[in-house]
Motif scaffolding. Sequence first.
Motif, mmCIF file in Angstrom:
data_model
loop_
_atom_site.group_PDB
_atom_site.id
_atom_site.type_symbol
_atom_site.label_atom_id
_atom_site.label_comp_id
_atom_site.label_asym_id
_atom_site.label_seq_id
_atom_site.Cartn_x
_atom_site.Cartn_y
_atom_site.Cartn_z
ATOM 1 N N LYS B 56 0.826 -1.218 0.000
ATOM 2 C CA LYS B 56 0.000 0.000 0.000
ATOM 3 C C LYS B 56 0.860 1.268 0.000
ATOM 4 O O LYS B 56 0.656 2.170 -0.811
ATOM 5 C CB LYS B 56 -0.938 0.010 1.221
ATOM 6 C CG LYS B 56 -1.959 -1.120 1.242
ATOM 7 C CD LYS B 56 -2.883 -1.024 2.433
ATOM 8 C CE LYS B 56 -2.186 -1.260 3.771
ATOM 9 N NZ LYS B 56 -1.622 -2.618 3.905
ATOM 10 N N SER B 57 1.829 1.326 0.917
ATOM 11 C CA SER B 57 2.633 2.544 1.033
ATOM 12 C C SER B 57 3.476 2.779 -0.218
ATOM 13 O O SER B 57 3.615 3.904 -0.684
ATOM 14 C CB SER B 57 3.555 2.475 2.256
ATOM 15 O OG SER B 57 2.812 2.349 3.432
ATOM 16 N N THR B 58 4.038 1.706 -0.748
ATOM 17 C CA THR B 58 4.839 1.830 -1.969
ATOM 18 C C THR B 58 3.968 2.376 -3.094
ATOM 19 O O THR B 58 4.369 3.278 -3.834
ATOM 20 C CB THR B 58 5.425 0.453 -2.359
ATOM 21 O OG1 THR B 58 5.979 -0.171 -1.189
ATOM 22 C CG2 THR B 58 6.513 0.604 -3.406
ATOM 23 N N GLY B 92 5.256 3.569 10.372
ATOM 24 C CA GLY B 92 6.398 3.251 9.518
ATOM 25 C C GLY B 92 6.170 3.452 8.034
ATOM 26 O O GLY B 92 6.990 3.033 7.216
ATOM 27 N N ASP B 93 5.067 4.085 7.663
ATOM 28 C CA ASP B 93 4.762 4.167 6.235
ATOM 29 C C ASP B 93 5.698 5.102 5.473
ATOM 30 O O ASP B 93 5.844 4.999 4.254
ATOM 31 C CB ASP B 93 3.304 4.584 6.034
ATOM 32 C CG ASP B 93 2.342 3.523 6.561
ATOM 33 O OD1 ASP B 93 2.519 2.350 6.200
ATOM 34 O OD2 ASP B 93 1.441 3.868 7.336
ATOM 35 N N ARG B 94 6.355 6.011 6.205
ATOM 36 C CA ARG B 94 7.295 6.920 5.546
ATOM 37 C C ARG B 94 8.503 6.216 4.959
ATOM 38 O O ARG B 94 9.168 6.738 4.058
ATOM 39 C CB ARG B 94 7.788 7.975 6.534
ATOM 40 C CG ARG B 94 6.892 9.185 6.585
ATOM 41 C CD ARG B 94 7.498 10.275 7.437
ATOM 42 N NE ARG B 94 6.590 11.391 7.476
ATOM 43 C CZ ARG B 94 6.620 12.398 6.592
ATOM 44 N NH1 ARG B 94 7.551 12.434 5.642
ATOM 45 N NH2 ARG B 94 5.739 13.353 6.659
ATOM 46 N N LEU B 139 -5.117 8.202 0.970
ATOM 47 C CA LEU B 139 -5.431 7.832 2.341
ATOM 48 C C LEU B 139 -5.175 6.346 2.538
ATOM 49 O O LEU B 139 -5.927 5.507 2.050
ATOM 50 C CB LEU B 139 -6.908 8.177 2.600
ATOM 51 C CG LEU B 139 -7.588 7.712 3.865
ATOM 52 C CD1 LEU B 139 -6.914 8.312 5.084
ATOM 53 C CD2 LEU B 139 -9.061 8.116 3.830
ATOM 54 N N GLU B 140 -4.078 6.014 3.225
ATOM 55 C CA GLU B 140 -3.738 4.597 3.446
ATOM 56 C C GLU B 140 -4.327 4.111 4.761
ATOM 57 O O GLU B 140 -4.066 4.689 5.805
ATOM 58 C CB GLU B 140 -2.219 4.396 3.460
ATOM 59 C CG GLU B 140 -1.835 2.944 3.774
ATOM 60 C CD GLU B 140 -0.328 2.672 3.810
ATOM 61 O OE1 GLU B 140 0.446 3.521 3.315
ATOM 62 O OE2 GLU B 140 0.061 1.620 4.343
ATOM 63 N N THR B 141 -5.118 3.035 4.699
ATOM 64 C CA THR B 141 -5.723 2.518 5.928
ATOM 65 C C THR B 141 -4.768 1.574 6.640
ATOM 66 O O THR B 141 -3.768 1.117 6.092
ATOM 67 C CB THR B 141 -7.027 1.730 5.651
ATOM 68 O OG1 THR B 141 -6.679 0.454 5.092
ATOM 69 C CG2 THR B 141 -7.934 2.473 4.693
HETATM 70 MG MG LIG Z 1 2.075 0.871 4.744
#
Ligand SMILES: [Mg+2]
Lengths: 140, 309
Positions: B56-58, B92-94, B139-141
């Motif tokens: 998701k984050s990528t 940690g999504d950064r 918007l990442e859940t």
């Molecule tokens: Mg993520």
Amino acid sequence: MTGSSEEKATRPIRVLVGKPGLDGHDRGAKVVARALRDAGMEVIYTGLHQTPEEIVEAALQEDVDVVGLSILSGAHNTLVPRVIELLRTQGMDDVQVMVGGIIPEEDAQALRQLGVVAVFGPGTETEEIVRFTRSCARGA
Amino acid sequence: MSLGSDILRGDRRALARALTIVENQLPEAEEIVREIAGHTGRAIVVGITGAPGVGKSTLVDRLAGHFLALGRQVGILAVDPSSPFSGGALLGDRVRMEGRGSGVFMRSLAARGHLGGLARATPRAIQLLEAAGKDLILLETVGAGQSEVDVMGYADTTLVVVVPGLGDDVQAFKAGILEIGDVFVVNKADRPGADQTARELRQMLSLGPHKPWQPPVLSAQAQSGAGIAEIGQAILDHKASSERDPEVGTRHVREAERFLRQALADRLVEAAVRRAKAAGRWLPLVEDVARRRKDPVWAAKELAGGEER
Ligand SMILES: [Mg+2]
Ligand SMILES: Nc1nc2c(ncn2[C@@H]2O[C@H](COP(=O)(O)OP(=O)(O)OP(=O)(O)O)[C@@H](O)[C@H]2O)c(=O)[nH]1
């Protein structure tokens, strides 16, 4: 319910844990990040190879109380002053900076003089880091 | 200068401060919300949901790059779970973000016990980003793999991300993701089984009710950037489609209703508690509930009194 002084008191401390520079070892940084989370803090972990610019921009966007820098590359004498300088330019003087890594005592002293609130060596207990983070975030 | 007007001028520090204020529901929040009121509701909000580690984050980072190149003002909200034990959170999504500097504004939010895969402050945070000029918000859940239906209510377009591997898919399909996705992404298409997963997904979707918008199933490799442009296009297509179809384009109405309910609930609760305290009824009642002499629902009815009827 709308805000109250109770909620203010329980507002979690936000900490950015970042690794500026080129070294690829983030075990220590991750252990500290986890310990801070387990102490009830919200920890933004930025990962490896961050430039001082990226770290300060992240600290700004995340509105953190404390920035913790983990540096094992030996480049602390250039990286840390740059982070502090950038924080000042952004008007973020109230953000506390802590440094962890292998830092010779005379360098550590110079960093403290620049405004770094704590320098932690490799053997530091996570409890000590947690206690210190809490006191400097709340005392700010 | 007030925080609200600083945000409208594009001051990133003011935006960051205001996000903290709404996140903690501090008293200043109301004033800020009032100041920015005329400047919200303009962004495309894209929800990205899916099991932990699907990418998701990528994907969010690559989509941010894609839309930046198209001249969009991009904001990111990434929600991670809070520890139920300590209340702390590891956000940690950064780690997946490719140093886009100040060109993208990203904020990590801890769920703080809020269920549904988002943080309670999410709708307010979206409004603040909009006031700061962001016209595309990713918007990442929380990656819980289920019960993230909340995202539907906040996003114009919901992306459901899955990865190849039959076992996981069947589970995911069961968890109700088929109903919430406007666009499906089979990420990690560099891995074996991607085509089969996509085929199965398409088949299951075709069994559903016929809708004006048929959700596409797209393959991607977020890491290398393959397939990102197609996903970006699908997001814009979906937006255009929902503007044509009144049944689909009702995020703002749903949002307005939810806001109103929440605000009303807060006010009524506060007033009822204040009245009960003034009458000396609050503490005895709490005591009764604590000692199991009274059922909380019954006690609430007693207090609500007038409003109940
Ligand atoms: Mg993520
Ligand atoms: N092989 C492969 N790996 C990928 C791809 N996209 C992302 N990854 C990897 O998948 C792992 C997880 O990626 P994230 O973007 O952090 O996943 P996430 O869904 O945000 O994870 P959570 O937020 O923890 O739920 C990372 O190691 C990525 O590098 C891809 O297209 N192919």
